[in-house]
Design a protein around this motif. Structure first.
Motif, PDB file in Angstrom:
ATOM      1  N   GLY A 227     -12.158 -49.154 -21.590  1.00  0.00           N
ATOM      2  CA  GLY A 227     -12.894 -47.996 -22.092  1.00  0.00           C
ATOM      3  C   GLY A 227     -12.133 -46.707 -21.913  1.00  0.00           C
ATOM      4  N   ALA A 228     -10.799 -46.787 -21.916  1.00  0.00           N
ATOM      5  CA  ALA A 228      -9.982 -45.585 -21.728  1.00  0.00           C
ATOM      6  C   ALA A 228     -10.232 -44.583 -22.847  1.00  0.00           C
ATOM      7  CB  ALA A 228      -8.502 -45.958 -21.696  1.00  0.00           C
ATOM      8  N   ILE A 229     -10.345 -43.310 -22.490  1.00  0.00           N
ATOM      9  CA  ILE A 229     -10.647 -42.272 -23.481  1.00  0.00           C
ATOM     10  C   ILE A 229      -9.623 -41.148 -23.471  1.00  0.00           C
ATOM     11  CG2 ILE A 229     -13.123 -42.718 -23.420  1.00  0.00           C
ATOM     12  CD1 ILE A 229     -13.405 -40.283 -21.583  1.00  0.00           C
ATOM     13  N   GLN A 230      -8.680 -41.187 -22.527  1.00  0.00           N
ATOM     14  CA  GLN A 230      -7.696 -40.119 -22.453  1.00  0.00           C
ATOM     15  C   GLN A 230      -6.612 -40.315 -23.513  1.00  0.00           C
ATOM     16  OE1 GLN A 230      -8.346 -37.554 -20.547  1.00  0.00           O
ATOM     17  NE2 GLN A 230     -10.171 -38.647 -19.832  1.00  0.00           N
ATOM     18  N   PRO A 231      -6.088 -39.210 -24.055  1.00  0.00           N
ATOM     19  CA  PRO A 231      -5.007 -39.332 -25.052  1.00  0.00           C
ATOM     20  C   PRO A 231      -3.798 -40.056 -24.477  1.00  0.00           C
ATOM     21  CG  PRO A 231      -5.925 -37.110 -25.020  1.00  0.00           C
ATOM     22  CD  PRO A 231      -6.509 -37.825 -23.856  1.00  0.00           C
ATOM     23  N   ASN A 232      -3.098 -40.744 -25.364  1.00  0.00           N
ATOM     24  CA  ASN A 232      -1.845 -41.427 -25.025  1.00  0.00           C
ATOM     25  C   ASN A 232      -2.027 -42.529 -23.982  1.00  0.00           C
ATOM     26  OD1 ASN A 232      -0.342 -39.730 -26.770  1.00  0.00           O
ATOM     27  ND2 ASN A 232      -0.338 -38.146 -25.184  1.00  0.00           N
ATOM     28  N   THR A 233      -3.108 -43.258 -24.047  1.00  0.00           N
ATOM     29  CA  THR A 233      -3.274 -44.435 -23.187  1.00  0.00           C
ATOM     30  C   THR A 233      -3.019 -45.673 -24.038  1.00  0.00           C
ATOM     31  OG1 THR A 233      -5.673 -44.278 -23.581  1.00  0.00           O
ATOM     32  CG2 THR A 233      -4.820 -43.337 -21.532  1.00  0.00           C
ATOM     33  N   TRP A 234      -4.068 -46.192 -24.687  1.00  0.00           N
ATOM     34  CA  TRP A 234      -3.897 -47.375 -25.531  1.00  0.00           C
ATOM     35  C   TRP A 234      -2.947 -47.076 -26.700  1.00  0.00           C
ATOM     36  CZ3 TRP A 234      -5.197 -46.921 -30.651  1.00  0.00           C
ATOM     37  CH2 TRP A 234      -6.053 -45.860 -30.992  1.00  0.00           C
ATOM     38  N   ARG A 235      -3.021 -45.863 -27.239  1.00  0.00           N
ATOM     39  CA  ARG A 235      -2.200 -45.496 -28.398  1.00  0.00           C
ATOM     40  C   ARG A 235      -0.705 -45.549 -28.051  1.00  0.00           C
ATOM     41  NH1 ARG A 235      -3.587 -42.736 -33.019  1.00  0.00           N
ATOM     42  NH2 ARG A 235      -5.628 -42.231 -32.158  1.00  0.00           N
ATOM     43  N   ALA A 236      -0.348 -45.192 -26.816  1.00  0.00           N
ATOM     44  CA  ALA A 236       1.051 -45.211 -26.410  1.00  0.00           C
ATOM     45  C   ALA A 236       1.618 -46.626 -26.461  1.00  0.00           C
ATOM     46  CB  ALA A 236       1.191 -44.640 -24.991  1.00  0.00           C
ATOM     47  N   ASP A 503     -13.098 -35.883 -31.753  1.00  0.00           N
ATOM     48  CA  ASP A 503     -11.998 -34.927 -31.690  1.00  0.00           C
ATOM     49  C   ASP A 503     -12.445 -33.676 -30.948  1.00  0.00           C
ATOM     50  OD1 ASP A 503      -9.468 -33.937 -32.145  1.00  0.00           O
ATOM     51  OD2 ASP A 503      -9.973 -33.114 -34.102  1.00  0.00           O
ATOM     52  N   ARG A 504     -13.652 -33.215 -31.255  1.00  0.00           N
ATOM     53  CA  ARG A 504     -14.180 -32.025 -30.576  1.00  0.00           C
ATOM     54  C   ARG A 504     -14.412 -32.281 -29.089  1.00  0.00           C
ATOM     55  NH1 ARG A 504     -19.517 -30.453 -30.157  1.00  0.00           N
ATOM     56  NH2 ARG A 504     -20.190 -31.890 -31.792  1.00  0.00           N
ATOM     57  N   MET A 505     -14.771 -33.530 -28.743  1.00  0.00           N
ATOM     58  CA  MET A 505     -14.996 -33.896 -27.344  1.00  0.00           C
ATOM     59  C   MET A 505     -13.694 -34.244 -26.623  1.00  0.00           C
ATOM     60  SD  MET A 505     -18.282 -33.646 -27.026  1.00  0.00           S
ATOM     61  CE  MET A 505     -18.663 -34.540 -25.522  1.00  0.00           C
ATOM     62  N   ASN A 506     -12.566 -34.228 -27.363  1.00  0.00           N
ATOM     63  CA  ASN A 506     -11.244 -34.538 -26.808  1.00  0.00           C
ATOM     64  C   ASN A 506     -11.175 -35.968 -26.260  1.00  0.00           C
ATOM     65  OD1 ASN A 506      -8.556 -33.875 -26.304  1.00  0.00           O
ATOM     66  ND2 ASN A 506      -8.994 -33.291 -24.186  1.00  0.00           N
TER      67      ASN A 506
END
Length: 512
Positions: A227-236, A503-506
């Motif tokens: 449930g990761a929600i921080q940028p550049n986690t799963w996407r990296a 996107d608004r919730m980052n």
């Protein structure tokens, strides 16, 4: 007098009786020769079947296994076979004990003797349970374990990533889904995997290997499942897989069955990430656009049994992501020009026509085509559920076209029709803990749930709860949490789709 087996070597060799005096026996002393006592290890002897141990095992229970020239061991013919041993109880025994059933003795070999107990338990949990929630049928789960586990035992980064994925599922099984991201043991496993991954990436002998791509894939799944929600986690990790795929194209790495599976995983995760809305589709240029429908009509449209939707639909997801991201950027920078609106409408119409054509093509008795060798391993119920899953993804595409590209309100008839079709399709798939298309429904349920109105919202909430209760994937619970937060802002949902909301919730979140 009984025969002695502890005489000196000279007496034994001459077959004479030895008086066994020490340090030298009487015969050797009289002959004036050196007397030596020693234990002689004798290999071989009587035939194994006639030996005492062989008699206990019984005829046909053992076989000679030569593991190198002249070296062998005796092993069971079938190590998984049960041998029943009847308990012999005296007549005076109690009725309960005299009627006890035969006791099965199971001969088991530890497949992971070199691993510590904790790591061994996690790997066994992955094989027995956690791998089920990444598989749509038993044949797939068996293939994944046969490919991943032996490779993990030789690749530290993949081993720790696999154990992390297993630990995430185990935490959720123990009702800890909401605290998985803060679990220190899981964080340590992920950190160890990344540490080894960096080292292995520098090893020239591993360049373009299946093991490295498998590690990227497993780390990505672990991040998403948690449930990761921080940028550049799963996407990296998807970006890392992209780089490895590019490296492989110029290498001599053979196109193995495992590599084909990894290729399919990569194409599908890129397709689903295109629907995320937090950036342009991975591996695609935002300047791309549809010139014709050739980008989805090349080659057969297989229904990918790893993901539950067809190959051509995956290409459409990517195109939706490209167009929606372009429109998102235009909305943020300037007022839309009429010509731009017309261009987006034209491209949306092309996409809609393709998806509706797929729905018509596979409706009624016209079944989709699976990859070769797959359909023979599926039951009729599994095939029917794959068809329902694929239709749910088709209507997912239509919702994204209408809401993110055309910008029509959630209450529009075309959006609500697709919402109800997704609800109808997913409700007909039997909830299971794995090995079923049921495990792939997070994306269509989330997409339709965001646009659901009235009583349909409660229906989607119950489906999400059922999905989490059976699969124990923490990200399912995360998806429901975001869904309820989105519903709570009804006054903004007319002009803001869920990707804009996240996107608004980052939040860099993917409903998978």
């Amino acid at each position: 007098m009984s025969r002695s087996f502890t005489g000196c070597k000279r007496c034994k060799a001459r077959r004479q009786k030895c008086d066994e005096q020490h340090p030298e026996c009487g015969r050797c002393k009289a002959a004036g020769v050196q007397c030596r006592y020693a234990m002689q290890l004798q290999w071989g002897g009587r035939t194994f079947s006639r030996s005492r141990f062989g008699a206990c095992v019984g005829p046909g229970g053992m076989q000679r296994l030569e593991y190198s020239p002249g070296e062998f061991v005796y092993t069971t013919v079938n190590s998984g076979k049960l041998v029943s041993v009847k308990s012999e109880t005296p007549a005076s025994s109690s009725p309960s004990s005299s009627s006890s059933p035969d006791l099965p003795l199971v001969r088991q070999v530890d497949p992971f003797p070199s691993l510590p107990p904790t790591q061994k338990a996690l790997l066994q949990h992955f094989i027995r349970d956690a791998s089920h929630v990444t598989s749509c049928h038993p044949g797939m789960q068996d293939e994944i374990c046969k490919m991943i586990v032996p490779m993990a035992l030789q690749t530290p980064s993949l081993l720790y990533a696999t154990m992390a994925l297993s630990a995430i599922h185990l935490e959720a099984v123990n009702n800890q889904s909401e605290t998985v991201k803060a679990a220190p043991d899981i964080a340590r496993l992920m950190a160890r995997s990344l540490e080894h991954f960096r080292i292995e990436l520098q090893d020239p002998s591993r360049k373009g290997s299946d093991a490295l791509l498998a590690t990227a894939r497993t780390l990505c799944l672990a991040e998403i499942h948690s449930g990761a929600i921080q940028p550049n986690t799963w996407r990296a990790h998807v970006e890392g897989a992209k780089a490895l795929m590019t490296t492989t194209k110029s290498s001599t790495t053979p196109n193995t069955a495992f590599r084909k599976y990894l290729d399919r995983w990569y194409r599908s995760i890129v397709a689903l990430s295109a629907l995320n809305g937090n950036g342009p589709p991975i591996g695609a240029s935002t300047a791309e656009s549809i010139q014709s429908d050739s980008f989805v009509t090349d080659g057969p449209d297989y229904l990918d049994d790893y993901w539950g939707f067809t190959v051509h639909l995956a290409a459409i997801f990517r195109e939706i992501g490209i167009i929606a991201w372009q429109r998102h950027q235009n909305d943020d920078t300037s007022r839309q020009l009429k010509s731009e609106d017309e261009d987006f409408e034209e491209r949306a119409a092309t996409l809609e026509k393709m998806v509706l054509g797929m729905i018509d093509r596979y409706s009624g008795d016209n079944q989709t085509v699976f990859y070769p060798g797959v359909v023979e391993r599926l039951t009729d119920d599994s095939i029917r559920e794959f068809m329902l899953c694929n239709e749910a993804f088709q209507h997912t595409a239509l919702i994204h076209i209408h809401r993110r590209v055309r910008k029509v309100p959630a209450s529009s008839p075309e959006v609500q029709y697709s919402v109800k079709r997704i609800l109808a399709c997913t409700s007909q798939i039997v909830p299971k803990s794995g090995l079923s298309p049921w495990v792939m429904l997070t994306t269509p349920l989330f997409t339709a749930g965001c646009e659901a109105l009235g009583e349909d919202r409660e229906a989607f909430k119950q489906l999400f709860l059922s999905l989490h209760d059976t699969t124990r994937i923490p990200n399912v619970l995360q998806s429901l949490s975001f869904l309820e937060a989105y519903w709570a802002e009804d006054d903004k949902n007319v002009d803001e789709d869920w990707s804009h909301f996240l996107d608004r919730m980052n939040f860099d979140f993917i409903p998978y």
